[in-house]
Write a protein that holds these residues in place. Sequence first.
Motif: not given
Lengths: 363, 299
Positions: B26, B31, B112, B116, B140-149
């Motif tokens: 991504k 940030s 997310t 996905s 995870q990403t540093i902008d969303g930080d969700t670790a869900q995708v």
Amino acid sequence: MAEAPKPPAASRAGMKKELPERFRDYKDVWVFIEVERGRVHPVSWELMGEGRKLADKLGCQLAAVVIGPKAETTKRAIKQTYHYGADVCYIVEHAALTDYRNEPYTQVLTNLVDTHKPEILLLGATPLGRDLAGSVATTLQTGLTADATELAIDDDMCLGATRPTFGGTLLCTIYSLNHRPQMATVRPRVMAMPTPDPSLSGRMVWDSFKMKEADIITKVLEFVSDNTSKDANLAYADIVVAGGMGLRNEGNLRLVRNLAQVLGGEWGCSRPVVQKGWATADRQIGQTGNTIRPRLYIAAGISGAIQHRVGVEGADLIVAINTDPNARIFDFAHLGVVADALTLLPALTEAFARRLGARALAS
Amino acid sequence: MDEPIIEALEPPKPEPKGLNIVVCIKQVPDSAQIRVHPVTNTIMRQGVPTIINPYDLFALEEALRLRDQYDGQVTVLSMGPPMAEDALRRALGLGADRAVLITDRRFAGSDTLATSFALATALGKIAEERPIDIVFTGKQTIDGDTAQVGPGIARRMGLNQLTYVSAIDSLDLGQKAIVVRRRSEGGVQVLRSRLPCLITMLEDTNTIRRGSIQDLLRAARAPVAIWSAEDAGVADPMKCGLRGSPTVVKRVFAPSPRAEKAEMVTIEGKAPAQIGDALIDLLFARDPKLEAVMTAPRP
């Protein structure tokens, strides 16, 4: 959970539709209890405390979900769920559930949701909880908010989950309007630990395990314990001292460590310090690092970005040292000193050593 | 001595060998450089440089190492605006073999779940040429930080899900067996699983290589496949973007200062030692039991 948070979709949020018929009978608040190798992760109890408040507001029941092997440790976890406020505990016990594995745990939790229909499902934002929540939400095709820092029921009796967004520069509140269950994960220490009441008990509901070990593809060959108790236990420390970019270079982190040592506390740092490579990620304090709730938190040379703020706001007493009188950290600190951390930290360390040492001698 | 005869024949088209790997990356704003407008509380996006999500680089490096060892192909895949092509080109420069960008207005506003969906659909398209062995994502990403995708993709594609992987211990292509180390609470799980699988790579587990000169030159010229939702194989646009997202962001705001302002320790005319003492007095006045906590016996 918005991956790249959308602008507030006012039009869409405004035209909130009636909840689809198939979700009307979804009720109760559920907390997934994370039991690994016999130990309940404290975040599960923190969530029970929060879940109790949500259930009371909604006028529904609070349920705990315990998944694990048929063992004494599982039994003990079940009993404890009532002490932390569960009205009912949903239980699935099977030898195949001894170690956490994504496949069987997803199957079990998804089945339980489909059968018993909770309106809210909360999990800890731990490696286990995040692994499981993402799978379960995708299977159920429902909304999931990661790392919520605040949970609240709005006037429409929906769950609003607040979390930092845009790299931790702002906060946003997220809803799963027309889907159930409304799911969220919460990091350890974000919610306060409730006091258990050992006199409480509740209902138990067992469900059967519908897979066979032979059908589960992934096998756990071994668990290698960290065995490093001296590793940072920042999240649960009583006293924490942390440093930020105001320390100006890596070597000056020593000043933070020295003070932490004199106070018998742990040390940490802000996100930019980790990004600079001055400290390892396990020392990071803030939304994407450790959330802390110490009795005393001393922040030296940290500006106080929102992603940092949400990670430390649970501290009882926050002391900020910063050269910039307009630094955002003074917006949420209890005590502030406008000073250079490089000169104040050594002076403070010495002053503490003198006082605490004198007391140690006197007693 | 029939070797020359064989050489003279038209060489058969080589069967694809080795691993077919796709790394999802991504493009994110750096940030550290995001600023919030002090008055309007809106994000000042202008001039914020973009980078490949730093966590994704550990996934990319691991994928490249596997390719170097077992042969095969590494495709980088991203969903984003047209400018995300830059991130893919950078990944090519680091050694990825080819790049696919899925970009479409219909993807805008994806949460997310919708993300996905779009990525899994595109992965399905890529797999039509040749089945995918491993999908990699960052932790995870540093902008969303969700670790869900990552987990979302694994679930949708029926891949064995291996998150927070710190090392790949072994890989047996014939048996389609893989052994990985997975970070968990208080330790590491050693897991044996099977291909195809999805691996989310833990940070600090490897160091991203410097791209070779050849790769950098190739990256500058190499085509990045640009797919619309339709090209990616999306049959149901209702599952994309804002419409396909069960979550709604109702409010974006800055937290208000604590009602009670911080009590400032006066520093005028005081030496650092005096300030230290004054601060300690204030601390102990606010929490008289602190001293006992500080002097408690330590393990």
